[in-house]
Design a protein around this motif. Structure first.
Motif, short mmCIF file in Angstrom:
data_model
loop_
_atom_site.label_atom_id
_atom_site.label_comp_id
_atom_site.label_asym_id
_atom_site.label_seq_id
_atom_site.Cartn_x
_atom_site.Cartn_y
_atom_site.Cartn_z
N GLU A 94 0.83 -1.21 0.00
CA GLU A 94 0.00 0.00 0.00
C GLU A 94 0.86 1.25 0.00
OE1 GLU A 94 -3.44 2.23 2.72
OE2 GLU A 94 -2.81 0.17 3.19
N LEU A 95 1.96 1.20 0.72
CA LEU A 95 2.87 2.35 0.75
C LEU A 95 3.44 2.61 -0.64
CD1 LEU A 95 4.37 4.49 2.35
CD2 LEU A 95 6.05 2.75 3.02
N GLU A 96 3.85 1.56 -1.33
CA GLU A 96 4.38 1.71 -2.69
C GLU A 96 3.32 2.32 -3.62
OE1 GLU A 96 5.62 -2.26 -3.61
OE2 GLU A 96 7.71 -1.81 -3.14
N GLU A 97 2.08 1.87 -3.47
CA GLU A 97 1.01 2.38 -4.33
C GLU A 97 0.76 3.87 -4.07
OE1 GLU A 97 -2.31 -0.09 -3.48
OE2 GLU A 97 -1.52 -1.85 -4.55
N ARG A 98 0.75 4.26 -2.81
CA ARG A 98 0.51 5.67 -2.49
C ARG A 98 1.64 6.55 -3.01
NH1 ARG A 98 -2.34 6.39 3.46
NH2 ARG A 98 -3.78 4.63 3.34
N LEU A 99 2.86 6.10 -2.84
CA LEU A 99 4.01 6.88 -3.33
C LEU A 99 3.96 7.02 -4.85
CD1 LEU A 99 6.81 5.26 -1.13
CD2 LEU A 99 6.02 7.63 -0.96
N ALA A 100 3.68 5.92 -5.53
CA ALA A 100 3.65 5.94 -6.99
C ALA A 100 2.52 6.82 -7.51
CB ALA A 100 3.50 4.51 -7.52
N ALA A 101 1.36 6.76 -6.86
CA ALA A 101 0.21 7.54 -7.32
C ALA A 101 0.46 9.04 -7.20
CB ALA A 101 -1.03 7.14 -6.51
N ARG A 102 1.02 9.45 -6.09
CA ARG A 102 1.27 10.89 -5.90
C ARG A 102 2.40 11.36 -6.82
NH1 ARG A 102 -1.90 13.03 -2.40
NH2 ARG A 102 -2.73 11.88 -0.62
N TRP A 103 3.39 10.52 -7.02
CA TRP A 103 4.48 10.89 -7.92
C TRP A 103 3.96 11.01 -9.35
CZ3 TRP A 103 9.27 12.55 -6.87
CH2 TRP A 103 10.18 12.64 -7.94
N ALA A 104 3.07 10.11 -9.74
CA ALA A 104 2.51 10.15 -11.09
C ALA A 104 1.69 11.41 -11.32
CB ALA A 104 1.64 8.91 -11.32
N ARG A 105 1.14 11.98 -10.24
CA ARG A 105 0.38 13.22 -10.37
C ARG A 105 1.29 14.45 -10.39
NH1 ARG A 105 -3.52 10.73 -6.68
NH2 ARG A 105 -2.70 11.95 -4.94
N GLY A 106 2.58 14.22 -10.37
CA GLY A 106 3.53 15.33 -10.46
C GLY A 106 3.92 15.93 -9.13
N GLU A 107 3.56 15.31 -8.03
CA GLU A 107 3.92 15.83 -6.71
C GLU A 107 5.36 15.48 -6.39
OE1 GLU A 107 1.13 15.35 -3.51
OE2 GLU A 107 -0.48 14.84 -4.89
N ARG A 108 6.14 16.48 -5.98
CA ARG A 108 7.54 16.30 -5.65
C ARG A 108 7.78 16.85 -4.25
NH1 ARG A 108 6.46 13.86 -9.57
NH2 ARG A 108 7.53 13.87 -11.59
N PRO A 109 7.53 16.06 -3.24
CA PRO A 109 7.62 16.58 -1.87
C PRO A 109 9.06 16.74 -1.41
CG PRO A 109 7.28 14.24 -1.79
CD PRO A 109 7.23 14.62 -3.25
#
Length: 220
Positions: free
Chosen positions: A141-156
């Motif tokens: 689940e952690l991998e999925e959340r990281l990938a989803a936000r990164w795919a939306r262009g979020e760069r924290p």
């Protein structure tokens, strides 16, 4: 340790009972002012428990140095008013907050790990993966959340502890992570940070800040 940390409540209750009985006749033998043998025994037991509780509260601290007299330094932040720790730890936290606040604005998302909820509290930032305890998420689940936000262009901006924040000796001695420190979830987070090209742009003995595609590195 949890039982010892919890002695503060029974200490207060027992002290109140001890004083109340001493001022009333409820603990005396009926018709006399002399304390019953049961009360004397209970009072001795309560006195011993009070002494134990007070001594443990003084000598054992929660995830900080056991030398309480060193815990006289406040962290210079209004949300930690009345909270005291060692001089080195106070300085380490203040350095981190100052460095982070020139990189993010309140309300922005930050990836802070393994367990750094205080970072979000002090900077009024949001957790990148939706929880301030990302290592508690299942690895998939952690991998999925990281990938989803990164795919939306979020760069924290990323804040990472260099060792166990639950240790009592940092920043003087940074304890390495152990097997109990959610190794699988930490590995997922480390792979994400390393895989997408983050660079360390600031660090001190205990913490480091990483940013995507930034070349300047500041070490304190």
């Amino acid at each position: 340790h949890k039982a010892l940390f919890g002695t503060a409540l029974p200490v207060a209750v027992l002290l109140t009972w001890w004083v109340d009985c001493a001022r009333s006749e409820r603990c005396a033998i009926p018709g006399t002012r002399r304390a019953s043998s049961g009360f004397v025994a209970a009072r001795l037991f309560a006195t011993g428990l009070l002494m134990l509780g007070i001594s443990q509260q003084w000598t054992i601290t929660y995830r900080d140095t056991n030398v309480r007299m060193e815990m006289v330094h406040a962290v210079p932040h209004p949300l930690l008013a009345g909270t005291f720790t060692t001089q080195a730890r106070s300085r380490s936290i203040a350095e981190l907050v100052d460095a982070l606040m020139v990189r993010v604005l309140p309300g922005e998302r930050v990836l802070a790990y393994p367990v750094l909820p205080l970072v979000h509290f002090l900077t009024d930032t949001q957790a990148f993966v939706g929880t301030t305890w990302p290592v508690l998420l299942p690895a998939e689940e952690l991998e999925e959340r990281l990938a989803a936000r990164w795919a939306r262009g979020e760069r924290p901006v990323v804040v990472r502890a260099r060792g166990r924040v639950s240790g009592s000796s940092w920043p003087g001695t940074v304890e390495p992570f152990g097997s109990e420190d959610r190794a699988e979830a930490r590995a997922v987070l480390d792979r994400f940070v390393e895989g997408v090209g983050y660079d360390v742009t600031w660090s001190n003995a205990m913490f480091e800040i990483l940013e995507a595609d930034v070349d300047v590195v500041v070490v304190e």
